[in-house]
Design a protein around this motif. Sequence first.
Motif, PDB file in Angstrom:
ATOM      1  N   PRO A 166      -1.669  10.882   0.822  1.00 45.75           N
ATOM      2  CA  PRO A 166      -1.775  10.430   2.221  1.00 45.75           C
ATOM      3  C   PRO A 166      -3.208  10.342   2.727  1.00 45.75           C
ATOM      4  N   ALA A 167      -4.054  11.253   2.266  1.00 45.00           N
ATOM      5  CA  ALA A 167      -5.436  11.207   2.747  1.00 45.00           C
ATOM      6  C   ALA A 167      -6.155   9.947   2.293  1.00 45.00           C
ATOM      7  N   ALA A 168      -5.666   9.339   1.199  1.00 43.53           N
ATOM      8  CA  ALA A 168      -6.282   8.102   0.724  1.00 43.53           C
ATOM      9  C   ALA A 168      -5.951   6.931   1.636  1.00 43.53           C
ATOM     10  N   LEU A 169      -4.828   7.065   2.399  1.00 45.06           N
ATOM     11  CA  LEU A 169      -4.413   5.980   3.289  1.00 45.06           C
ATOM     12  C   LEU A 169      -4.885   6.204   4.716  1.00 45.06           C
ATOM     13  N   GLY A 170      -4.840   7.467   5.180  1.00 44.40           N
ATOM     14  CA  GLY A 170      -5.105   7.736   6.583  1.00 44.40           C
ATOM     15  C   GLY A 170      -3.837   7.574   7.405  1.00 44.40           C
ATOM     16  N   ALA A 171      -3.883   8.024   8.648  1.00 48.90           N
ATOM     17  CA  ALA A 171      -2.700   7.978   9.509  1.00 48.90           C
ATOM     18  C   ALA A 171      -2.248   6.540   9.727  1.00 48.90           C
ATOM     19  N   GLY A 172      -0.900   6.339   9.695  1.00 50.41           N
ATOM     20  CA  GLY A 172      -0.339   5.010   9.896  1.00 50.41           C
ATOM     21  C   GLY A 172       0.960   4.863   9.135  1.00 50.41           C
ATOM     22  N   THR A 173       1.583   3.684   9.254  1.00 45.49           N
ATOM     23  CA  THR A 173       2.818   3.373   8.540  1.00 45.49           C
ATOM     24  C   THR A 173       2.543   2.236   7.570  1.00 45.49           C
ATOM     25  N   TYR A 174       2.960   2.451   6.325  1.00 42.48           N
ATOM     26  CA  TYR A 174       2.629   1.517   5.254  1.00 42.48           C
ATOM     27  C   TYR A 174       3.911   1.045   4.575  1.00 42.48           C
ATOM     28  N   THR A 212       0.808  -1.227   0.000  1.00 43.48           N
ATOM     29  CA  THR A 212       0.000   0.000   0.000  1.00 43.48           C
ATOM     30  C   THR A 212       0.831   1.262   0.000  1.00 43.48           C
ATOM     31  N   ALA A 213       2.119   1.159   0.299  1.00 41.89           N
ATOM     32  CA  ALA A 213       2.961   2.352   0.320  1.00 41.89           C
ATOM     33  C   ALA A 213       3.291   2.846  -1.082  1.00 41.89           C
ATOM     34  N   ILE A 214       3.002   2.066  -2.097  1.00 43.80           N
ATOM     35  CA  ILE A 214       3.414   2.391  -3.460  1.00 43.80           C
ATOM     36  C   ILE A 214       2.181   2.600  -4.335  1.00 43.80           C
ATOM     37  N   ALA A 215       2.142   3.748  -5.012  1.00 38.37           N
ATOM     38  CA  ALA A 215       1.066   3.989  -5.971  1.00 38.37           C
ATOM     39  C   ALA A 215       1.419   3.414  -7.325  1.00 38.37           C
ATOM     40  N   SER A 216       2.671   3.583  -7.743  1.00 33.70           N
ATOM     41  CA  SER A 216       3.127   3.035  -9.019  1.00 33.70           C
ATOM     42  C   SER A 216       4.652   3.056  -9.038  1.00 33.70           C
ATOM     43  N   ALA A 217       5.251   2.330  -9.979  1.00 35.67           N
ATOM     44  CA  ALA A 217       6.699   2.318 -10.173  1.00 35.67           C
ATOM     45  C   ALA A 217       6.984   2.163 -11.652  1.00 35.67           C
TER      46      ALA A 217
END
Length: 643
Positions: A110-118, A86-91
């Motif tokens: 970031p707003a799509a993930l919410g607070a946290g570590t991914y 989930t930390a990666i949108a594309s590569a």
Amino acid sequence: MRNSFLYLMVAACLVLGGCGGGGGTTDNTAPPPPPPALTPIVSLSANVVQVTADTSQGAPTAAILDVSVANPPTGQLFYQLTYSGTAIASASFAWSSSSSGALTVDFPVPAALGAGTYQGTVQLNICEDAACGKPVSGAPLSVQVSYTVTNNGSLGPVTFTVTPPFASYTDVTATTTPQQATFDVAVYNLPAAGLFLRLTQPTSGFVTQLSYVEEPLFGAQTGVDVEFTASLVSPASLGSGYFNSSVTFELCYDQACTQQVQGSPVVEPIDYTVYLTKGKEYTLQTAAGGGVTDLAYDGAGQRLYASALAGYLNSPFTAAITQINPATGALGTQLTFAEGLATLAVSDDGSLIYAGSAVDPVVHRATLPLSADIDIPLGSSGNPQAQPNIAAQLLVAPGAPHTLIAALRYPSGLGTGGTWVFDDATPRAQGLGSLGPNASPDSLSIGSTATTLYAYRYSYQLPFVEALDQVALGSGGLGVSSSIDLTPTSATDAVVGIAYAGGMIYEQSGYVRDAASGAIVGQLQLPPQMGTVLGLPNLVAVLPDLANQRVFVLATVEHLYLLTYDAATLAFRSIIDLGYDDFDPMLHTHMLTWGSNGVAFNRGGGVQILAGTFISIPAGTAQVKHGARPVLQTMRLSRPSRH
């Protein structure tokens, strides 16, 4: 002299060497081999990426990592790239030279993930073959991605609403101006980086133009409200029918809408109902008056005839056979009786008309135009109650104006005396006897020849029988030629009544059967937008008209509707809204064709007579593309400025 001698000696040696003489030797030693090729080695500038962003911000800047190849080969190198987490949108990866390239890692908003570590992983394989079966030394390269999202701004999750949740429009084919539809989109907790709002529709959608007004959302510091006004295709361009489309609202963190807000997309249905226009596709005449029980058409004299019950005050039809001019709706000659009439039939040569009494066991016959002739007694049932036989349906044998076929019922509405044939007032010996005390009157239709009938026969208990009989009309009366058991489909198919045309049996329930096998070949389905009555579609009458390759259906759901179907495909073609249904439970509705392009029926308040091109009107054009734009609008939403 000394130098000249030296030159001569060198020349002599060269000559002797070129000739192979002079006693010299040849050096046959092989040249040394080329140095071995160096092995390509790939390396990466970093194998760990760590980024941090707040939910109020946009996506972090993409991480770009250098890829180097030592000792690159002279041939081409290939690569394969995969990523997960989930930390990666594309590569992505791109070569900049034969010995270097760049690996790019993009991050979600970031707003799509919410607070946290991914977490996420990128793997890049560099190979000497396209299938990557020969990776170079150092491959595959792996990158570990850690993405920390904070919520220091205490921004709640993005939410949005679309109103109204459903849009339905009704018009007629004469309207050439487009309808206007409005939608309102309210977005709450809009991040500082903004969002993208995209509106799309199917390629056959109704929206041709779109405008909008964006305003701050009242009472929300980080919200916006967008009001859209859409111009729809005109009813005239659609044609008659029920048409479905939609508008899809996508709220996204990126312009390509690959990262959508939770709850997106929202699909808003749009229904378009377009009725045929009176005065354009059809004319309508109404012969008003209560108590009309049946209708018949004399093709030879081009006149309609109506029968009616007694006791309807202020009705011009009461207890009479009344002639009607179908072109004008004007009433003509009338023949009155002492009692009300229930059924009617006209001979195909236009010489005789038969009218069954509603209360007495008799059928009155008259010559046309409407002079009293004879009475045909129907007798009594013969059961212990000795109930009189009342005519439930009358048919005149084709080409035999003096031969009448009568399906009988009892005045109580329960039970039947069967179906019998009369020559003038004399019954033939053989008929279709009643199936039992709980049998309904037979529903009859003339078949493909003058001596073939079809009869739908039903007894709901003691015994339970449901059958479609092919019946032969002979000099001795009626005889069943073949019978098809319909009980296997009785739970789903309430036949009610039948009409034969072109080898098919059209049921009042909407089903169509092969007359020979009894197999169901299709169904005349009401458009779902019409709704139902008590959960069931309410079909009043079904009339095949193969001369115009159409089937007409009269249906009621608050309003009374006349629907047209294609006879070959049973596809819905057009619809007329006849207004609120003036329904009288005491009356049976009979629909028939008249002339080359007319339909008429009796219902509640009298007789309605239609004519026009609706008989053969083609399908509406909304079933094909009409130039609408699939992507209607893509816009960026930003937090409103507050003063």
